[in-house]
Design a protein around this motif. Structure first.
Motif, PDB file in Angstrom:
ATOM      1  N   HIS A 209      78.775  36.799  81.909  1.00  0.00           N
ATOM      2  CA  HIS A 209      78.837  35.696  82.890  1.00  0.00           C
ATOM      3  C   HIS A 209      77.592  35.761  83.777  1.00  0.00           C
ATOM      4  O   HIS A 209      77.675  35.738  85.015  1.00  0.00           O
ATOM      5  N   THR A 210      76.459  35.815  83.137  1.00  0.00           N
ATOM      6  CA  THR A 210      75.184  35.774  83.845  1.00  0.00           C
ATOM      7  C   THR A 210      74.917  34.354  84.339  1.00  0.00           C
ATOM      8  O   THR A 210      75.596  33.388  83.944  1.00  0.00           O
ATOM      9  N   ALA A 211      73.898  34.225  85.163  1.00  0.00           N
ATOM     10  CA  ALA A 211      73.535  32.907  85.688  1.00  0.00           C
ATOM     11  C   ALA A 211      73.177  31.953  84.560  1.00  0.00           C
ATOM     12  O   ALA A 211      73.526  30.761  84.592  1.00  0.00           O
ATOM     13  N   GLU A 212      72.495  32.445  83.569  1.00  0.00           N
ATOM     14  CA  GLU A 212      72.098  31.600  82.444  1.00  0.00           C
ATOM     15  C   GLU A 212      73.318  31.117  81.658  1.00  0.00           C
ATOM     16  O   GLU A 212      73.415  29.931  81.301  1.00  0.00           O
ATOM     17  N   THR A 213      74.263  32.019  81.410  1.00  0.00           N
ATOM     18  CA  THR A 213      75.477  31.655  80.670  1.00  0.00           C
ATOM     19  C   THR A 213      76.330  30.667  81.452  1.00  0.00           C
ATOM     20  O   THR A 213      76.841  29.692  80.898  1.00  0.00           O
ATOM     21  N   VAL A 214      76.488  30.926  82.741  1.00  0.00           N
ATOM     22  CA  VAL A 214      77.287  30.034  83.586  1.00  0.00           C
ATOM     23  C   VAL A 214      76.640  28.657  83.657  1.00  0.00           C
ATOM     24  O   VAL A 214      77.327  27.622  83.586  1.00  0.00           O
ATOM     25  N   ASN A 215      75.331  28.588  83.805  1.00  0.00           N
ATOM     26  CA  ASN A 215      74.646  27.300  83.832  1.00  0.00           C
ATOM     27  C   ASN A 215      74.885  26.515  82.548  1.00  0.00           C
ATOM     28  O   ASN A 215      75.179  25.309  82.575  1.00  0.00           O
ATOM     29  N   ALA A 216      74.753  27.191  81.406  1.00  0.00           N
ATOM     30  CA  ALA A 216      74.936  26.513  80.121  1.00  0.00           C
ATOM     31  C   ALA A 216      76.353  25.967  79.995  1.00  0.00           C
ATOM     32  O   ALA A 216      76.570  24.843  79.521  1.00  0.00           O
ATOM     33  N   ALA A 217      77.347  26.762  80.444  1.00  0.00           N
ATOM     34  CA  ALA A 217      78.741  26.314  80.363  1.00  0.00           C
ATOM     35  C   ALA A 217      78.998  25.137  81.289  1.00  0.00           C
ATOM     36  O   ALA A 217      79.691  24.173  80.923  1.00  0.00           O
ATOM     37  N   ALA A 218      78.460  25.188  82.502  1.00  0.00           N
ATOM     38  CA  ALA A 218      78.676  24.098  83.460  1.00  0.00           C
ATOM     39  C   ALA A 218      77.990  22.815  83.000  1.00  0.00           C
ATOM     40  O   ALA A 218      78.555  21.714  83.119  1.00  0.00           O
ATOM     41  N   ILE A 219      76.777  22.941  82.471  1.00  0.00           N
ATOM     42  CA  ILE A 219      76.065  21.753  81.966  1.00  0.00           C
ATOM     43  C   ILE A 219      76.859  21.097  80.845  1.00  0.00           C
ATOM     44  O   ILE A 219      76.992  19.870  80.781  1.00  0.00           O
ATOM     45  N   LYS A 220      77.412  21.904  79.952  1.00  0.00           N
ATOM     46  CA  LYS A 220      78.210  21.380  78.852  1.00  0.00           C
ATOM     47  C   LYS A 220      79.484  20.704  79.368  1.00  0.00           C
ATOM     48  O   LYS A 220      79.902  19.661  78.867  1.00  0.00           O
ATOM     49  N   ALA A 221      80.105  21.279  80.405  1.00  0.00           N
ATOM     50  CA  ALA A 221      81.339  20.710  80.947  1.00  0.00           C
ATOM     51  C   ALA A 221      81.099  19.371  81.635  1.00  0.00           C
ATOM     52  O   ALA A 221      81.906  18.444  81.531  1.00  0.00           O
ATOM     53  N   PHE A 222      79.970  19.251  82.350  1.00  0.00           N
ATOM     54  CA  PHE A 222      79.691  18.025  83.099  1.00  0.00           C
ATOM     55  C   PHE A 222      79.044  16.935  82.240  1.00  0.00           C
ATOM     56  O   PHE A 222      79.049  15.761  82.635  1.00  0.00           O
TER      57      PHE A 222
END
Length: 334
Positions: A209-222
Motif C-alpha cells: 500500500h505504497t503511495a504509487e499503489t494507492v494512487n493507481a487504485a484511486a485513479i482506477k476507482a474514480f
C-alpha cells in the motif's frame, strides 16, 4: 401518576386549562401531562381518569414476554438480517418501511440489542452477537482509543480550507478515503465513501500500500465517474498520500487532509470502515481475499438500508446522483 392526579387533570380540562397550566397546578412537567393525554384519550378525544388509571396499571404489568420471543415470524426475519450483518437500527428501519401498517412486525433497535447483549435477554441466540459490528457479547462503555500520528506529507491543503458545501451533504461528489490494514500492516484495502449518498468503494491491495499503489487504485476507482461525482477527497495524513498532487492531477479531484488523530473529521469513512470490519476482522490477512469476494462485500454494504437515507440504500441514491447531477451554488471542483 396517581388516580388523584388524573382526576385533577380531568377537572382542569373541563375548566379549559392548557397543558402547561395543568402541569403548574400539579407540579409536573408539561411533557408529562402531554404524554398522559396522548396515551389515554379515547377516539372522541375525551380524557376519562378512571379508564386512564386502569389502562396505565395494565400497561405497567411485568414481566412481559419480549416480542422476539412471542413472534416467530418476526424473530426469523431479524435472524436473517443479522446473518447478513445488518445492524439493529437498519433492521428496525427496514421493518417499518416493509410493514408500515403491521404493528406486530415493528421493532425498535433497543429490543434487538437487549435480546443479544443484556444478561437474561430472550428471543435471540447469543451466537448472533458475532454478527454485530463490534462482535461483543456484553455491553460496555464507549471510549476513544485511537492515538498517535501518521507520517509527514508535504504540501497539504488542510480540511479547514475545504469548501463549506462539503459539510452540508447537499451536493454529491465529495469523498472521504482511508486504508484498512491487515495483520502486521502487510496487506490493506483502500476504502472510499461518498458523503451525500453514503456509497462506498473497496479496493483490495494484497501486495503493498505504497503511495504509487494507492494512487493507481484511486485513479482506477474514480475513472468511470463523471466530473460532478468527483469534486473533493478528504484523507488522513498517512504516508500513502505522499503523492497526492499526482492523484489530484490525474483525477481532477481536490484533496484535503484531516488534522492528526482526528478520525471524526472523516466520520463517513470511519463508519464505513467499521462496517467493513464485520467482513474482514482486524488481525487477519487481507491478501487472501479474491477480488470477487471483495466486490461482493462492497455490493452487500451498498444495498443495506441506511438511517441517514431514510432507510433507502446507498446504491440507489448513488445511481440517482450519477444520472441527474444536482447543481448547487458556490464552489465547484473539476
Amino acid at each position: 401518576m396517581s388516580l388523584r392526579e388524573r382526576l385533577q387533570i380531568a377537572d382542569l380540562l373541563r375548566l379549559g386549562c392548557s397543558k402547561r397550566q395543568i402541569a403548574t397546578e400539579l407540579g409536573r412537567s408539561p411533557s408529562t401531562i402531554k404524554r398522559e393525554l396522548d396515551r389515554h384519550r379515547d377516539e372522541q378525544g375525551r380524557y376519562l381518569p378512571q379508564t386512564a388509571d386502569h389502562a396505565a396499571r395494565v400497561q405497567r404489568r411485568r414481566p412481559r414476554e419480549p416480542k422476539l420471543a412471542t413472534n416467530p415470524a418476526l424473530r426469523k426475519l431479524v435472524q436473517r438480517k443479522l446473518n447478513r450483518c445488518w445492524s439493529p437500527d437498519e433492521i428496525s428501519g427496514w421493518l417499518r418501511r416493509t410493514y408500515p401498517d403491521d404493528r406486530s412486525m415493528s421493532l425498535c433497535p433497543e429490543t434487538i440489542y437487549r435480546a443479544l447483549l443484556v444478561p437474561g435477554g430472550k428471543g435471540l441466540h447469543k451466537r448472533y452477537c458475532r454478527k454485530l459490528r463490534t462482535g461483543r457479547r456484553i455491553r460496555k462503555s464507549r471510549w476513544l482509543t485511537r492515538s498517535g500520528h501518521g507520517a509527514a506529507v508535504r504540501d497539504m491543503t488542510m480540511i479547514d480550507q475545504r469548501p463549506a458545501e462539503v459539510e452540508t451533504k447537499l451536493q454529491a461528489g465529495h469523498w472521504e478515503g482511508d486504508l484498512v490494514l491487515g495483520i502486521r500492516s502487510g496487506s490493506a484495502m483502500m476504502t472510499l465513501r461518498e458523503r451525500k449518498t453514503q456509497y462506498g468503494i473497496v479496493i483490495n491491495l494484497p501486495a503493498d500500500h505504497t503511495a504509487e499503489t494507492v494512487n493507481a487504485a484511486a485513479i482506477k476507482a474514480f475513472a468511470p465517474l463523471p466530473a460532478h461525482m468527483k469534486r473533493t477527497l478528504t484523507w488522513d495524513q498517512g504516508v500513502e498520500m505522499a503523492r497526492h498532487r499526482e492523484l489530484a492531477a490525474a483525477t481532477g479531484i481536490a484533496i484535503y487532509f484531516a488534522e492528526r488523530s482526528s478520525p471524526w473529521q472523516r466520520g463517513a469513512n470511519e463508519n464505513f470502515n467499521g462496517l467493513l470490519r464485520q467482513y474482514f476482522p482486524k488481525g487477519t490477512d487481507l491478501s487472501v481475499h479474491p477480488d470477487t469476494h471483495v466486490a461482493a462485500v462492497m455490493r452487500e454494504l451498498n444495498t443495506r438500508p441506511r438511517k441517514g437515507l431514510d432507510y433507502d440504500t446507498p446504491q440507489s441514491r448513488f445511481r440517482a446522483e450519477m444520472r441527474t447531477p444536482a447543481e448547487h451554488p458556490g464552489h465547484r471542483m473539476t
